[in-house]
Design a protein around this motif. Structure first.
Motif, mmCIF file in Angstrom:
data_model
loop_
_atom_site.group_PDB
_atom_site.id
_atom_site.type_symbol
_atom_site.label_atom_id
_atom_site.label_comp_id
_atom_site.label_asym_id
_atom_site.label_seq_id
_atom_site.Cartn_x
_atom_site.Cartn_y
_atom_site.Cartn_z
ATOM 1 N N MET A 54 -2.505 -14.131 19.992
ATOM 2 C CA MET A 54 -2.630 -12.685 19.809
ATOM 3 C C MET A 54 -2.580 -12.270 18.334
ATOM 4 N N GLY A 55 -1.938 -13.082 17.512
ATOM 5 C CA GLY A 55 -1.833 -12.735 16.107
ATOM 6 C C GLY A 55 -0.908 -13.678 15.380
ATOM 7 N N ILE A 56 -0.770 -13.427 14.097
ATOM 8 C CA ILE A 56 0.066 -14.290 13.259
ATOM 9 C C ILE A 56 0.705 -13.440 12.170
ATOM 10 N N ASP A 57 1.929 -13.781 11.823
ATOM 11 C CA ASP A 57 2.521 -13.226 10.613
ATOM 12 C C ASP A 57 2.984 -14.393 9.759
ATOM 13 N N ILE A 58 2.845 -14.205 8.467
ATOM 14 C CA ILE A 58 3.163 -15.259 7.504
ATOM 15 C C ILE A 58 4.175 -14.675 6.528
ATOM 16 N N THR A 59 5.321 -15.325 6.422
ATOM 17 C CA THR A 59 6.410 -14.765 5.627
ATOM 18 C C THR A 59 7.067 -15.817 4.739
#
Length: 116
Positions: free
Chosen positions: A83-88
């Protein structure tokens, strides 16, 4: 009302024993078995090996290589359930010349682009 959160994690040593790509494929099979509508990818830059990713506040000796990261992302993002990705966690103050960001970006692009 939000989505139910189910986190899945596996020890990196175990992943390397079976192979990073195979471990990612096996993870997808487990997720599909759970009949989830979708999943979200959360990527902290500090999972990468200390030697290639010193631009984080918490460094990880023997973490993932850029190739391993690319392999995992290709498998996960290739799923229609992604569904999506976050990169931190990347700290640009620790990458004064931008070389680390450039290498990280190249690995991310390779991992997130459709492949044949």
């Amino acid at each position: 009302m939000g989505f139910p959160i189910r986190r899945t994690h596996v020890n990196l040593e175990v992943i390397r024993q079976v192979g990073v790509k195979k471990a990612a494929i096996d993870l997808l099979k487990r997720l599909q078995h759970n009949r989830l509508d979708g999943f979200w990818i959360h990527l902290d830059a500090d999972v990468l090996d200390d030697a290639i990713m010193p631009a984080v506040d918490y460094r990880m000796p023997d973490g993932l290589s850029f190739v391993e990261l690319t392999d995992v992302l290709q498998v996960l993002i290739g799923s229609p359930k992604a569904m999506g990705i976050d990169i931190t966690i990347f700290n640009p103050k620790l990458d004064l010349d931008g070389i680390i960001a450039q290498a990280f970006t190249q690995a991310l692009v390779a991992g997130l682009m459709p492949h044949s």
